[in-house]
Enzyme design. Structure first.
Site, PDB file in Angstrom:
ATOM      1  N   GLY A 112      -4.611  -4.375  -3.624  1.00 56.51           N
ATOM      2  CA  GLY A 112      -5.609  -3.330  -3.827  1.00 56.51           C
ATOM      3  C   GLY A 112      -4.883  -2.051  -4.178  1.00 56.51           C
ATOM      4  O   GLY A 112      -4.111  -1.530  -3.381  1.00 56.51           O
ATOM      5  N   HIS A 113      -5.080  -1.588  -5.401  1.00 58.19           N
ATOM      6  CA  HIS A 113      -4.403  -0.369  -5.841  1.00 58.19           C
ATOM      7  C   HIS A 113      -5.467   0.674  -6.158  1.00 58.19           C
ATOM      8  O   HIS A 113      -6.349   0.424  -6.968  1.00 58.19           O
ATOM      9  CB  HIS A 113      -3.583  -0.618  -7.108  1.00 58.19           C
ATOM     10  CG  HIS A 113      -2.655  -1.794  -6.995  1.00 58.19           C
ATOM     11  ND1 HIS A 113      -1.667  -1.857  -6.048  1.00 58.19           N
ATOM     12  CD2 HIS A 113      -2.561  -2.935  -7.709  1.00 58.19           C
ATOM     13  CE1 HIS A 113      -0.996  -2.997  -6.195  1.00 58.19           C
ATOM     14  NE2 HIS A 113      -1.532  -3.676  -7.191  1.00 58.19           N
ATOM     15  N   LYS A 134       1.822   1.991  -5.195  1.00 57.56           N
ATOM     16  CA  LYS A 134       2.360   1.413  -6.437  1.00 57.56           C
ATOM     17  C   LYS A 134       1.430   1.701  -7.614  1.00 57.56           C
ATOM     18  O   LYS A 134       1.881   1.954  -8.723  1.00 57.56           O
ATOM     19  CB  LYS A 134       2.538  -0.116  -6.281  1.00 57.56           C
ATOM     20  CG  LYS A 134       3.533  -0.495  -5.203  1.00 57.56           C
ATOM     21  CD  LYS A 134       3.636  -1.995  -5.020  1.00 57.56           C
ATOM     22  CE  LYS A 134       2.399  -2.621  -4.401  1.00 57.56           C
ATOM     23  NZ  LYS A 134       2.159  -2.268  -2.993  1.00 57.56           N
ATOM     24  N   GLN A 188       1.755  -6.454  -3.425  1.00 57.28           N
ATOM     25  CA  GLN A 188       2.390  -6.580  -2.118  1.00 57.28           C
ATOM     26  C   GLN A 188       3.740  -5.852  -2.085  1.00 57.28           C
ATOM     27  O   GLN A 188       3.904  -4.872  -2.780  1.00 57.28           O
ATOM     28  CB  GLN A 188       2.529  -8.043  -1.683  1.00 57.28           C
ATOM     29  CG  GLN A 188       1.205  -8.742  -1.459  1.00 57.28           C
ATOM     30  CD  GLN A 188       0.487  -9.107  -2.744  1.00 57.28           C
ATOM     31  OE1 GLN A 188       1.058  -9.743  -3.614  1.00 57.28           O
ATOM     32  NE2 GLN A 188      -0.760  -8.716  -2.878  1.00 57.28           N
ATOM     33  N   ASP A 202       0.806  -1.218   0.000  1.00 56.31           N
ATOM     34  CA  ASP A 202       0.000   0.000   0.000  1.00 56.31           C
ATOM     35  C   ASP A 202       0.843   1.273   0.000  1.00 56.31           C
ATOM     36  O   ASP A 202       0.445   2.299   0.558  1.00 56.31           O
ATOM     37  CB  ASP A 202      -0.987   0.007   1.188  1.00 56.31           C
ATOM     38  CG  ASP A 202      -1.837  -1.242   1.211  1.00 56.31           C
ATOM     39  OD1 ASP A 202      -2.243  -1.678   0.118  1.00 56.31           O
ATOM     40  OD2 ASP A 202      -2.081  -1.780   2.296  1.00 56.31           O
TER      41      ASP A 202
HETATM   42  P1  GDP Z   1      -0.695   0.206  -3.595  1.00 57.71           P
HETATM   43  O1  GDP Z   1      -1.319  -1.035  -3.070  1.00 57.71           O
HETATM   44  O2  GDP Z   1       0.777   0.270  -3.348  1.00 57.71           O
HETATM   45  O3  GDP Z   1      -1.047   0.491  -5.032  1.00 57.71           O
HETATM   46  O4  GDP Z   1      -1.301   1.404  -2.744  1.00 57.71           O
HETATM   47  P2  GDP Z   1      -2.855   1.631  -2.340  1.00 57.71           P
HETATM   48  O5  GDP Z   1      -3.575   2.137  -3.533  1.00 57.71           O
HETATM   49  O6  GDP Z   1      -3.392   0.448  -1.641  1.00 57.71           O
HETATM   50  O7  GDP Z   1      -2.713   2.757  -1.226  1.00 57.71           O
HETATM   51  C1  GDP Z   1      -2.140   3.986  -1.494  1.00 57.71           C
HETATM   52  C2  GDP Z   1      -3.203   5.093  -1.278  1.00 57.71           C
HETATM   53  O8  GDP Z   1      -2.558   6.330  -1.217  1.00 57.71           O
HETATM   54  C3  GDP Z   1      -4.209   5.214  -2.401  1.00 57.71           C
HETATM   55  O9  GDP Z   1      -5.447   5.572  -1.838  1.00 57.71           O
HETATM   56  C4  GDP Z   1      -3.661   6.342  -3.272  1.00 57.71           C
HETATM   57  O10 GDP Z   1      -4.669   7.058  -3.969  1.00 57.71           O
HETATM   58  C5  GDP Z   1      -3.032   7.218  -2.228  1.00 57.71           C
HETATM   59  N1  GDP Z   1      -1.830   7.963  -2.652  1.00 57.71           N
HETATM   60  C6  GDP Z   1      -0.824   7.568  -3.468  1.00 57.71           C
HETATM   61  N2  GDP Z   1       0.156   8.512  -3.510  1.00 57.71           N
HETATM   62  C7  GDP Z   1      -0.253   9.497  -2.683  1.00 57.71           C
HETATM   63  C8  GDP Z   1       0.330  10.740  -2.271  1.00 57.71           C
HETATM   64  O11 GDP Z   1       1.442  11.124  -2.650  1.00 57.71           O
HETATM   65  N3  GDP Z   1      -0.399  11.495  -1.364  1.00 57.71           N
HETATM   66  C9  GDP Z   1      -1.617  11.106  -0.895  1.00 57.71           C
HETATM   67  N4  GDP Z   1      -2.246  11.885  -0.013  1.00 57.71           N
HETATM   68  N5  GDP Z   1      -2.191   9.950  -1.272  1.00 57.71           N
HETATM   69  C10 GDP Z   1      -1.514   9.164  -2.142  1.00 57.71           C
HETATM   70  P1  IMO Z   2      -0.952  -4.296  -2.169  1.00 59.72           P
HETATM   71  O1  IMO Z   2      -0.555  -4.840  -3.533  1.00 59.72           O
HETATM   72  C1  IMO Z   2      -0.968  -4.844   2.153  1.00 59.72           C
HETATM   73  C2  IMO Z   2      -1.044  -8.974   3.618  1.00 59.72           C
HETATM   74  C3  IMO Z   2      -2.291  -9.448   4.338  1.00 59.72           C
HETATM   75  C4  IMO Z   2      -1.680 -10.457   5.302  1.00 59.72           C
HETATM   76  C5  IMO Z   2      -0.570 -11.089   4.461  1.00 59.72           C
HETATM   77  C6  IMO Z   2      -0.942 -12.422   3.825  1.00 59.72           C
HETATM   78  O2  IMO Z   2      -2.205  -3.518  -2.172  1.00 59.72           O
HETATM   79  O3  IMO Z   2       0.216  -3.585  -1.549  1.00 59.72           O
HETATM   80  P2  IMO Z   2      -2.541 -13.073   1.809  1.00 59.72           P
HETATM   81  O4  IMO Z   2      -4.021 -12.883   1.624  1.00 59.72           O
HETATM   82  O5  IMO Z   2      -1.704 -12.424   0.759  1.00 59.72           O
HETATM   83  O6  IMO Z   2      -2.155 -14.508   2.025  1.00 59.72           O
HETATM   84  O7  IMO Z   2      -2.211 -12.336   3.205  1.00 59.72           O
HETATM   85  O8  IMO Z   2      -0.251 -10.143   3.449  1.00 59.72           O
HETATM   86  N1  IMO Z   2      -1.283  -8.418   2.277  1.00 59.72           N
HETATM   87  C7  IMO Z   2      -1.221  -7.104   1.989  1.00 59.72           C
HETATM   88  N2  IMO Z   2      -1.011  -6.044   2.775  1.00 59.72           N
HETATM   89  N3  IMO Z   2      -1.120  -4.662   0.827  1.00 59.72           N
HETATM   90  C8  IMO Z   2      -1.294  -5.729   0.016  1.00 59.72           C
HETATM   91  O9  IMO Z   2      -1.282  -5.637  -1.334  1.00 59.72           O
HETATM   92  C9  IMO Z   2      -1.405  -7.023   0.591  1.00 59.72           C
HETATM   93  N4  IMO Z   2      -1.603  -8.271   0.107  1.00 59.72           N
HETATM   94  C10 IMO Z   2      -1.517  -9.102   1.139  1.00 59.72           C
HETATM   95  O10 IMO Z   2      -2.925  -8.396   5.013  1.00 59.72           O
HETATM   96  O11 IMO Z   2      -1.072  -9.800   6.378  1.00 59.72           O
HETATM   97 MG    MG Z   3      -2.829  -1.654  -1.801  1.00 62.33          MG
END
Ligand code: GDP
Ligand code: IMO
Ligand code: MG
Length: 432
Positions: free
Chosen positions: A40-41, A16, A228, A13
């Site tokens: 989850g992106h 990416k 991840q 998270d």
């Molecule tokens: P990922 O799993 O690495 O793709 O990241 P996620 O999407 O799960 O979580 C990142 C969150 O931060 C998302 O809600 C993005 O919209 C938000 N985000 C990404 N870059 C920035 C930033 O520079 N500032 C802020 N405030 N939010 C950001």
């Molecule tokens: P993104 O791509 C954050 C965590 C789960 C759990 C562990 C194992 O959005 O960064 P799983 O269901 O993969 O066997 O769970 O990994 N986990 C994540 N945490 N971001 C993710 O993906 C994750 N995908 C799995 O919460 O601790």
């Molecule tokens: Mg994510």
């Protein structure tokens, strides 16, 4: 020619999805190489009229949102077919063309029994649970390694599919009924469930390794997008509190079929603070109002499960570790805007493990569980930075924060995120 990997440098998270989207228009292919719908992106796209559209992607690579870019689900991914088509339908309804998608014939599919095994295993683990997303990820990778997995290509040969499902269920039904006291699955039900997708799936399926090789030979650019992150990698993460795939730069090659010598750039995505979802050690975790502040200001709630994310300060030890394991050439430091308003910002520079200073990740899990952060305190800033577009636009203390974490983290900070939208980025060194 170039193959570029984007990897998470913390526990996921990091942003990416936004980083991939930022590069989308400069690349020809975006490949998801590991994980499944545990990811989850969130990608926020600003329209020409100034309004913004938010997309939550789980299984599809973030490149699906960029016109002209071919999205690829690589062999290293585990595919939940119902989620795949739900996502495709959801995007098509919003006017996104998904017809260019390619899916590896060798990717594994998540069968119903693996979702069930994931959930019951977690329940039975009790206090030793991993806190998985419950999507069947771990059991499906276990089947792959155990050589009883079902692959995408099996859906196109009913006889083979049936015999593979029979083989898998011989084991799975024993586990479900005899160990967990649950109902087993019938071969017919599983086969029928998988076969319903075969016709719709067929046009997307190909030898994605060959496809990408030919693209690289033509001089096109391939972006490999990790699900991840490094500390969740099954080999290099905080085992056993990890996911079950290779989320690091090495996995980008095995999970896509691209040779390691093709990788020219590894972009590490790192948040200006740290979060984690699920169980496991987390040295800089905050249990006080500062943790609440980060969760609220950064809206740190899971894109996949909605769980509140655990929050803590920036940890330069794990950033350095990620730089080393992945060979990070550039970092994207995300969510710097979230730190605005703090009087001072702590940064973890090393750990104290039972009285001994560790500048690198401790070798043993027990030591990592005992690691207490050694902080350096940097002065904060109060100015709104969400409109900053150049490094000079940032207030002096924010600039100093970026420079100091760069020194500590083992690779240059090339982009700084100052908001969720694509244009809310400060580009110090252009990435492609
Ligand atoms: P990922 O799993 O690495 O793709 O990241 P996620 O999407 O799960 O979580 C990142 C969150 O931060 C998302 O809600 C993005 O919209 C938000 N985000 C990404 N870059 C920035 C930033 O520079 N500032 C802020 N405030 N939010 C950001
Ligand atoms: P993104 O791509 C954050 C965590 C789960 C759990 C562990 C194992 O959005 O960064 P799983 O269901 O993969 O066997 O769970 O990994 N986990 C994540 N945490 N971001 C993710 O993906 C994750 N995908 C799995 O919460 O601790
Ligand atoms: Mg994510």
């Amino acid at each position: 020619m170039p193959a570029i990997a984007i990897i998470g440098a913390q526990w996921g998270d990091e942003g990416k999805g936004k980083a991939t989207d930022l590069l989308g228009s400069s690349v020809d292919y975006v490949v998801k190489f590991n994980g499944g719908n545990n990811a989850g992106h969130t990608v926020v796209i600003t329209q020409d009229d100034g309004t913004s559209e938010k997309y939550a992607l789980h299984l599809l690579p973030s490149g699906i949102l960029t016109p002209g870019c071919t999205p690829v689900i690589g062999n290293g991914v585990v595919v939940d077919l119902s989620v795949l088509f739900e996502e495709i339908d959801g995007l098509e309804k919003r006017g996104i063309d998904t017809s260019a998608l390619k899916v590896s014939a060798s990717a594994h599919v998540i069968a119903d029994y693996n979702r069930q095994v994931d959930k019951v295993t977690e329940r039975f683990l009790g206090s030793r649970r991993i806190g998985t997303t419950g999507r069947g990820i771990g059991p499906t990778y276990a089947d792959k390694m155990n050589r009883i997995g079902i692959r995408i290509q099996d859906l196109f040969d009913e006889k083979i599919l049936r015999s593979k499902v029979e083989g898998a269920l011989e084991l799975k039904n024993q586990i479900l009924t005899k160990i967990y006291n649950r109902r087993g699955f019938t071969v017919d039900a599983i086969v029928e469930d998988l076969l319903q997708y075969a016709d719709r799936l067929a046009p997307y399926v190909c030898d994605t390794g060959l496809l990408l090789h030919e693209a690289l030979e033509r001089g096109e650019t391939v972006l490999l997008e990790a699900g991840q992150a490094t500390l969740l990698d099954v080999d290099h993460g905080t085992y056993p509190f990890v996911t079950s795939s290779s989320a690091t730069a090495g996995g980008a090659c095995t999970g896509s079929g691209i040779a390691p010598s093709r990788l020219t750039q590894v972009i590490g995505i790192v948040k200006a603070y740290t979060t984690r979802v699920g169980e496991g050690p987390f040295p800089t975790e905050l249990h006080d109002e500062n943790g609440e502040f980060l969760r609220k200001a950064g809206w740190e709630f899971g894109t996949t499960t909605g769980r509140p994310r655990r929050c803590g300060w920036y940890d330069a030890v794990i950033a350095r570790y990620a730089a080393r394991v992945n060979g990070v050439t550039d970092f994207v430091l995300t969510k710097l805007d979230v730190l605005t308003g703090l009087e001072q910002v702590p940064v973890c520079v090393a750990y104290d493990v039972d009285g001994v200073r560790h500048d690198e990740m401790p070798v043993n899990q027990t030591d990592f569980h005992h690691a207490a952060p050694i902080f350096e305190y940097l002065p904060g800033w109060a100015e709104d930075i969400s409109q900053a577009r150049t490094f000079e636009d940032l207030p002096a203390n924010a600039q100093a924060y970026v420079k100091r974490v760069e020194e500590l983290s083992g690779a240059r900070m090339s982009v700084v995120g100052v908001g969720p939208a694509r244009d809310q980025s400060v580009v110090i060194h252009p990435l492609v």
